[in-house]
Scaffold this motif. Structure first.
Motif, PDB file in Angstrom:
ATOM      1  N   PRO A  23      41.889  44.186  46.049  1.00 49.87           N
ATOM      2  CA  PRO A  23      42.075  45.656  46.064  1.00 49.87           C
ATOM      3  C   PRO A  23      43.051  46.166  45.015  1.00 49.87           C
ATOM      4  CG  PRO A  23      42.059  44.778  48.289  1.00 49.87           C
ATOM      5  CD  PRO A  23      42.053  43.588  47.370  1.00 49.87           C
ATOM      6  N   GLU A  24      44.135  45.425  44.792  1.00 52.11           N
ATOM      7  CA  GLU A  24      45.135  45.895  43.828  1.00 52.11           C
ATOM      8  C   GLU A  24      44.598  45.910  42.400  1.00 52.11           C
ATOM      9  OE1 GLU A  24      46.378  41.579  45.014  1.00 52.11           O
ATOM     10  OE2 GLU A  24      45.392  43.342  45.914  1.00 52.11           O
ATOM     11  N   PHE A  25      43.640  44.992  42.096  1.00 55.98           N
ATOM     12  CA  PHE A  25      43.055  45.014  40.757  1.00 55.98           C
ATOM     13  C   PHE A  25      41.964  46.079  40.652  1.00 55.98           C
ATOM     14  CE2 PHE A  25      40.172  43.534  37.369  1.00 55.98           C
ATOM     15  CZ  PHE A  25      41.078  43.520  36.312  1.00 55.98           C
ATOM     16  N   VAL A  26      41.164  46.209  41.709  1.00 57.19           N
ATOM     17  CA  VAL A  26      40.114  47.233  41.709  1.00 57.19           C
ATOM     18  C   VAL A  26      40.722  48.629  41.592  1.00 57.19           C
ATOM     19  CG1 VAL A  26      38.240  48.258  43.057  1.00 57.19           C
ATOM     20  CG2 VAL A  26      38.509  45.764  42.994  1.00 57.19           C
ATOM     21  N   LYS A  27      41.932  48.787  42.122  1.00 58.67           N
ATOM     22  CA  LYS A  27      42.614  50.080  42.009  1.00 58.67           C
ATOM     23  C   LYS A  27      42.927  50.397  40.549  1.00 58.67           C
ATOM     24  CE  LYS A  27      46.493  52.682  43.950  1.00 58.67           C
ATOM     25  NZ  LYS A  27      47.673  52.623  44.850  1.00 58.67           N
ATOM     26  N   LEU A  28      43.252  49.350  39.756  1.00 58.57           N
ATOM     27  CA  LEU A  28      43.503  49.540  38.318  1.00 58.57           C
ATOM     28  C   LEU A  28      42.199  49.783  37.567  1.00 58.57           C
ATOM     29  CD1 LEU A  28      46.061  46.661  37.610  1.00 58.57           C
ATOM     30  CD2 LEU A  28      46.573  49.111  37.715  1.00 58.57           C
ATOM     31  N   ASN A  29      41.178  49.011  37.925  1.00 62.04           N
ATOM     32  CA  ASN A  29      39.916  49.044  37.197  1.00 62.04           C
ATOM     33  C   ASN A  29      38.773  48.967  38.203  1.00 62.04           C
ATOM     34  OD1 ASN A  29      37.560  48.487  35.803  1.00 62.04           O
ATOM     35  ND2 ASN A  29      38.376  46.760  34.638  1.00 62.04           N
ATOM     36  N   PRO A  30      38.185  50.091  38.565  1.00 61.46           N
ATOM     37  CA  PRO A  30      37.122  50.093  39.580  1.00 61.46           C
ATOM     38  C   PRO A  30      35.899  49.274  39.180  1.00 61.46           C
ATOM     39  CG  PRO A  30      37.302  52.238  38.505  1.00 61.46           C
ATOM     40  CD  PRO A  30      38.489  51.445  38.078  1.00 61.46           C
ATOM     41  N   GLN A  31      35.736  48.986  37.861  1.00 56.41           N
ATOM     42  CA  GLN A  31      34.637  48.098  37.444  1.00 56.41           C
ATOM     43  C   GLN A  31      35.006  46.634  37.620  1.00 56.41           C
ATOM     44  OE1 GLN A  31      33.547  50.231  33.460  1.00 56.41           O
ATOM     45  NE2 GLN A  31      31.749  49.014  34.034  1.00 56.41           N
ATOM     46  N   HIS A  32      36.282  46.401  37.931  1.00 59.25           N
ATOM     47  CA  HIS A  32      36.867  45.054  38.137  1.00 59.25           C
ATOM     48  C   HIS A  32      36.434  44.050  37.066  1.00 59.25           C
ATOM     49  CE1 HIS A  32      33.055  44.052  40.219  1.00 59.25           C
ATOM     50  NE2 HIS A  32      33.244  45.139  40.955  1.00 59.25           N
ATOM     51  N   THR A  33      36.584  44.448  35.806  1.00 57.98           N
ATOM     52  CA  THR A  33      36.248  43.576  34.679  1.00 57.98           C
ATOM     53  C   THR A  33      37.518  43.200  33.915  1.00 57.98           C
ATOM     54  OG1 THR A  33      35.886  45.518  33.280  1.00 57.98           O
ATOM     55  CG2 THR A  33      33.952  44.565  34.374  1.00 57.98           C
ATOM     56  N   ILE A  34      37.411  42.097  33.204  1.00 59.21           N
ATOM     57  CA  ILE A  34      38.486  41.730  32.284  1.00 59.21           C
ATOM     58  C   ILE A  34      37.888  41.626  30.889  1.00 59.21           C
ATOM     59  CG2 ILE A  34      39.970  40.560  33.964  1.00 59.21           C
ATOM     60  CD1 ILE A  34      38.771  37.889  32.950  1.00 59.21           C
ATOM     61  N   THR A  47      41.571  43.884  30.995  1.00 61.16           N
ATOM     62  CA  THR A  47      42.061  45.209  31.347  1.00 61.16           C
ATOM     63  C   THR A  47      43.507  45.311  30.858  1.00 61.16           C
ATOM     64  OG1 THR A  47      40.636  45.493  33.289  1.00 61.16           O
ATOM     65  CG2 THR A  47      42.703  46.738  33.257  1.00 61.16           C
ATOM     66  N   LEU A  48      43.812  46.410  30.195  1.00 61.63           N
ATOM     67  CA  LEU A  48      45.161  46.652  29.682  1.00 61.63           C
ATOM     68  C   LEU A  48      45.799  47.808  30.446  1.00 61.63           C
ATOM     69  CD1 LEU A  48      47.137  45.918  27.169  1.00 61.63           C
ATOM     70  CD2 LEU A  48      46.257  48.070  26.229  1.00 61.63           C
ATOM     71  N   VAL A  49      47.052  47.642  30.839  1.00 60.30           N
ATOM     72  CA  VAL A  49      47.809  48.729  31.455  1.00 60.30           C
ATOM     73  C   VAL A  49      49.048  48.967  30.604  1.00 60.30           C
ATOM     74  CG1 VAL A  49      48.990  49.577  33.514  1.00 60.30           C
ATOM     75  CG2 VAL A  49      46.957  48.108  33.754  1.00 60.30           C
ATOM     76  N   ASP A  50      49.068  50.108  29.925  1.00 62.21           N
ATOM     77  CA  ASP A  50      50.142  50.450  29.001  1.00 62.21           C
ATOM     78  C   ASP A  50      50.948  51.621  29.585  1.00 62.21           C
ATOM     79  OD1 ASP A  50      51.811  50.900  26.855  1.00 62.21           O
ATOM     80  OD2 ASP A  50      50.245  51.657  25.522  1.00 62.21           O
ATOM     81  N   ASP A  51      52.081  51.274  30.189  1.00 63.90           N
ATOM     82  CA  ASP A  51      52.948  52.292  30.776  1.00 63.90           C
ATOM     83  C   ASP A  51      52.177  53.191  31.736  1.00 63.90           C
ATOM     84  OD1 ASP A  51      55.364  53.568  31.205  1.00 63.90           O
ATOM     85  OD2 ASP A  51      55.092  54.962  29.532  1.00 63.90           O
ATOM     86  N   GLY A  52      51.381  52.557  32.603  1.00 67.69           N
ATOM     87  CA  GLY A  52      50.630  53.281  33.616  1.00 67.69           C
ATOM     88  C   GLY A  52      49.229  53.692  33.210  1.00 67.69           C
ATOM     89  N   PHE A  53      48.924  53.641  31.926  1.00 66.97           N
ATOM     90  CA  PHE A  53      47.589  53.998  31.448  1.00 66.97           C
ATOM     91  C   PHE A  53      46.714  52.750  31.436  1.00 66.97           C
ATOM     92  CE2 PHE A  53      44.693  54.142  27.705  1.00 66.97           C
ATOM     93  CZ  PHE A  53      43.830  55.124  28.177  1.00 66.97           C
ATOM     94  N   ALA A  54      45.623  52.769  32.215  1.00 65.55           N
ATOM     95  CA  ALA A  54      44.735  51.609  32.321  1.00 65.55           C
ATOM     96  C   ALA A  54      43.474  51.835  31.495  1.00 65.55           C
ATOM     97  CB  ALA A  54      44.377  51.345  33.777  1.00 65.55           C
ATOM     98  N   ILE A  55      43.098  50.824  30.742  1.00 63.33           N
ATOM     99  CA  ILE A  55      41.884  50.883  29.920  1.00 63.33           C
ATOM    100  C   ILE A  55      41.240  49.503  29.924  1.00 63.33           C
ATOM    101  CG2 ILE A  55      43.161  50.426  27.773  1.00 63.33           C
ATOM    102  CD1 ILE A  55      40.057  52.684  28.086  1.00 63.33           C
ATOM    103  N   TRP A  56      39.910  49.452  29.969  1.00 67.43           N
ATOM    104  CA  TRP A  56      39.208  48.177  29.934  1.00 67.43           C
ATOM    105  C   TRP A  56      38.069  48.251  28.936  1.00 67.43           C
ATOM    106  CZ3 TRP A  56      39.857  51.360  34.079  1.00 67.43           C
ATOM    107  CH2 TRP A  56      38.737  52.050  34.567  1.00 67.43           C
ATOM    108  N   GLU A  57      37.375  47.151  28.776  1.00 70.08           N
ATOM    109  CA  GLU A  57      36.377  46.905  27.728  1.00 70.08           C
ATOM    110  C   GLU A  57      37.118  46.582  26.433  1.00 70.08           C
ATOM    111  OE1 GLU A  57      34.461  47.407  24.731  1.00 70.08           O
ATOM    112  OE2 GLU A  57      33.534  45.755  25.796  1.00 70.08           O
TER     113      GLU A  57
END
Length: 432
Positions: free
Chosen positions: A41-52, A54-64
């Motif tokens: 759940p804690e990872f899906v909360k960051l990235n609902p596509q649950h893929t790697i 995934t980067l989290v830069d000062d609270g901003f999450a981006i994947w792909e």
């Protein structure tokens, strides 16, 4: 910056190399997708596509990975060289990134992902899509050092991560000269290549453990030089052989079930999951090309190096081995060696081999190849008989080095000792 990743993933390795090029430190957080950690759940909360990745830069999450790569350059790059601001140059980079995702890497997934799950790759049609993708990449690189312009960009880095994944799995890129040239140069100019390679080695280990081991039946008589050559080659490439003894002295090679496999009824004969091939030198090359490491020195891709190895293999069959059979092998039937003419041909063959080895450690260049292993199996047979090869110093030096460099050498010697004991007992019975 927190970076959720797996070192085996091409996209993850792309971001690692881009970060290295920008001088950025990533707070790496390993995600074990094999254990389903991406579904927590804690990872899906960051990235609902649950893929790697995934980067989290000062609270901003981006994947792909390609989106991450561009983001890092645009936010932290000191200039725009990796992702140009010029609309046309940028469009070219974007096109190549899309090509990487939807064509090149897509073809990898379709053909190779089943290998990790089932031990078998995709279909022939899937493989053709790989070839088509590489043909396109080869065209893109015609007359260019980089995939999207005249300098290294994120497109090169992303495609490098993908192409290197093909290479580590064993795909041969030598058929695509522009890709091969670019790939060799990209390794030199791309920051973070070493870490990319480290991740690839983990992938290779994983793929080998997941894939089913090949079913390799070797019909052979271990005492024979050709059979011993294949045993050493198999050791060199790291495959196991199911040894199936064929006693040619009892005519087992003439049994219908064996003739069906090999109408020439010769040994050794290899059957690889239904594919039958015989003649030891052909088997040796086949094993290296199918199961050896990419660009293996045992049988390199370079045409000139291959030509030299092939020449030595033909020399072994048509000159060296032929001479030995005519002089030494009558001893197995009669207890007597061949005549002086046959001995002269042995000396001539050893003289040629001595010349080939003048000033070099190996018979076909500066590295151990299949030619060395095959000829070692042949030459070692001479140790069963009284024969002085000290007059051939280069051969003597090369042969003494064999235990240090030839995989499977101990097994070769063990088979030779068994052969010596067998023939001594057989000749003793004949003389009674």
């Amino acid at each position: 910056m927190d970076f959720y990743y797996s070192p085996r993933g091409a996209g993850c390795r792309t971001v690692i190399m881009v970060a290295k090029a920008l001088g950025l430190e990533l707070n790496k957080k390993l995600v074990n997708t094999m254990e389903g950690e991406q579904l927590k759940p804690e990872f899906v909360k960051l990235n609902p596509q649950h893929t790697i990745p995934t980067l989290v830069d000062d609270g901003f999450a981006i994947w792909e990975s390609r989106a991450i790569a561009v983001y890092l350059v645009e936010k932290y790059g000191k200039d725009d060289s990796l992702f140009p601001k010029d609309p046309q140059k940028q469009a070219m980079v974007n096109q190549r990134l899309q090509f990487d995702l939807a064509t090149l890497y897509e073809s990898f997934g379709k053909y190779y992902y089943p290998l990790f799950r089932t031990g078998k790759p995709g279909t022939e049609e899937d493989f053709k899509k790989i070839e088509s993708a590489f043909e396109l990449l080869n065209t893109f690189l015609e007359g260019h050092d980089y995939v999207a312009g005249d300098q290294l960009t994120v497109a090169d880095i992303s495609i490098l991560a993908t192409v290197s994944t093909f290479v580590i799995i064993g795909f041969d890129i030598s058929k695509y000269p522009n890709v091969e040239r670019w790939y060799a140069n990209a390794q030199k100019v791309t920051p973070g290549w070493d870490e990319n390679w480290s991740g690839l080695l983990q992938l290779k280990c994983c793929s080998h453990s997941k894939a089913k081991m090949p079913n390799l039946d070797l019909y052979n008589m271990p005492m024979a030089p050709a059979s011993r050559a294949i045993q050493m080659i198999a050791k060199a490439v790291g495959v196991e052989l199911n040894s199936k003894l064929i006693n040619t002295l009892e005519g087992e090679q003439l049994k219908p079930e064996f003739v069906k496999i090999n109408p020439q009824h010769t040994i050794p004969t290899l059957v690889d999951n239904g594919f039958a091939i015989w003649e030891s030198r052909a088997i040796a090359v086949y094993l290296v090309e199918k199961y050896g490491k990419p660009d293996s020195a045992l049988y390199p891709k370079d045409p000139q190096k291959r030509a030299l190895i092939n020449q030595r293999l033909y020399f072994d069959m048509g000159t060296l081995y032929d001479a030995l059979t005519k002089y030494f092998f009558p001893y197995f039937r009669t207890g007597q060696l061949g005549d002086q003419e046959a001995l002269d041909k042995v000396h001539a063959a050893f003289g040629f081999l001595n010349t080939f080895l003048e000033g070099q450690e190996f018979v076909a260049g500066d590295q151990l190849t299949v030619a060395d292993i095959v000829i070692l199996a042949t030459v070692s047979t001479v140790s069963l008989f009284p024969f002085d090869w000290s007059k051939f110093p280069n051969v003597d030096r090369w042969y003494k080095n064999a235990p240090k460099v030839a995989p499977g050498w101990e097994e070769n010697l063990e088979s030779l000792n068994q052969a010596k004991k067998f023939w001594e007992e057989r000749l003793a019975e004949v003389k009674k």
